[in-house]
Design a protein around this motif. Structure first.
Motif, PDB file in Angstrom:
ATOM      1  N   GLU A 122      -9.072  -3.179   4.476  1.00 32.29           N
ATOM      2  CA  GLU A 122      -8.747  -3.479   3.047  1.00 32.29           C
ATOM      3  C   GLU A 122      -9.841  -3.023   1.963  1.00 32.29           C
ATOM      4  O   GLU A 122      -9.398  -2.553   1.062  1.00 32.29           O
ATOM      5  N   HIS A 179      -9.577  -6.669   9.820  1.00 28.12           N
ATOM      6  CA  HIS A 179      -8.711  -6.630   8.571  1.00 28.12           C
ATOM      7  C   HIS A 179      -9.299  -6.523   7.109  1.00 28.12           C
ATOM      8  O   HIS A 179      -8.628  -5.569   6.450  1.00 28.12           O
ATOM      9  N   GLU A 180     -10.047  -7.359   7.034  1.00 27.80           N
ATOM     10  CA  GLU A 180     -10.721  -7.388   5.505  1.00 27.80           C
ATOM     11  C   GLU A 180     -11.435  -6.042   5.431  1.00 27.80           C
ATOM     12  O   GLU A 180     -11.666  -5.590   4.414  1.00 27.80           O
ATOM     13  N   HIS A 231      -1.352  -9.823   8.726  1.00 24.99           N
ATOM     14  CA  HIS A 231      -1.008 -11.143   8.133  1.00 24.99           C
ATOM     15  C   HIS A 231      -0.347 -12.305   9.142  1.00 24.99           C
ATOM     16  O   HIS A 231      -0.767 -13.381   9.066  1.00 24.99           O
ATOM     17  N   PHE A 252       0.739  -5.052  -2.651  1.00 25.23           N
ATOM     18  CA  PHE A 252       1.225  -4.423  -1.359  1.00 25.23           C
ATOM     19  C   PHE A 252       2.723  -3.918  -2.017  1.00 25.23           C
ATOM     20  O   PHE A 252       3.110  -2.730  -1.779  1.00 25.23           O
ATOM     21  N   GLU A 274      -1.866 -10.883  -1.724  1.00 20.97           N
ATOM     22  CA  GLU A 274      -1.995  -9.151  -1.724  1.00 20.97           C
ATOM     23  C   GLU A 274      -0.685  -8.705  -1.424  1.00 20.97           C
ATOM     24  O   GLU A 274      -0.435  -7.775  -2.099  1.00 20.97           O
TER      25      GLU A 274
END
Ligand SMILES: [Fe+2]
Ligand SMILES: [Fe+2]
Length: 221
Positions: free
Chosen positions: A89, A85-86, A54, A158, A153
């Motif tokens: 996730e 990254h996405e 991030h 998290f 997030e």
């Protein structure tokens, strides 16, 4: 984050985009075999991996706003980092949150909806390109959407994962995320936005995107 400024962007350009390692805590429950596998990919827990990314993404937006001949390179790096990254996730983290957290189903659905919306903006930015008309405006739109999403997030997902999931599982998830990111698509694909689509499409789209990246890099140099 506030509006992009030239000074902030120039300051950010001096720092390496993918530098820095978060520290990993010990995982007493990990077996010898999985311990060796984890060591091979760094053994970092997934929350540390994604939180660091991030920060890299926020810096990447500043660098992609810089004028000059390096804009294309910075733009490509940002697109690639956002895509992998996405993808990780969506494939690994939200499914675990959905199963492991109180209200996990609603929470994961909200994150996926945000990612879907951000992906629409990303596709428009990708089509505009770093030298197209309205590039900075579109870049700023994506930056705002992604920054808001990342903050949610970290705050809602998290922190809860750290409490609800064992450290050894978080470290295994960190390894899965890193492995997925090694072959994930490097460009935004509008319809790839959930666990199944990512797991099915990544092995096909990832190599295609990477071949196109290599081709463009060769023709540009
Ligand atoms: Fe996300
Ligand atoms: Fe994220």
């Amino acid at each position: 984050m506030g509006t992009l400024t030239k000074q902030a962007a120039q300051k950010a350009a001096t720092a390496p985009l993918l530098a820095g390692k978060a520290t990993a805590k010990a995982a007493p429950a990990v077996s010898a075999w999985s311990g060796r596998a984890l060591a091979a990919v760094g053994g970092e827990n997934v929350v540390d991996v994604l939180t660091r990314q991030h920060r890299q993404i926020k810096l990447g937006f500043l660098r992609a706003a810089l004028p000059g001949p390096w804009r294309r390179r910075n733009f490509d790096r940002l697109m690639r980092l956002l895509a992998v990254h996405e993808a990780a996730e969506e494939a690994h983290v939200h499914p675990v949150a959905r199963r492991a957290l109180d209200h996990g189903r609603e929470l994961a659905a909200r994150r996926r909806a945000e990612e879907k919306q951000a992906k629409e903006l990303l596709v428009a930015l990708w089509r505009t390109g770093p030298h197209g008309t309205g590039y900075l405006r579109r870049l700023n739109e994506v930056r705002r959407a992604v920054t808001r999403h990342a903050a949610r997030e970290e705050r809602e997902e998290f922190q809860a994962l750290r409490k609800a999931v064992s450290l050894s599982r978080l470290r295994m998830l960190g390894a899965e995320v890193k492995l997925t990111q090694a072959y994930a698509p490097t460009r935004p694909h509008r319809w790839v936005n959930n666990e199944a689509a990512n797991k099915l499409a990544a092995p096909i789209l990832g190599p295609v995107d990477r071949a196109l990246d290599a081709l463009r890099h060769r023709t540009a140099s």
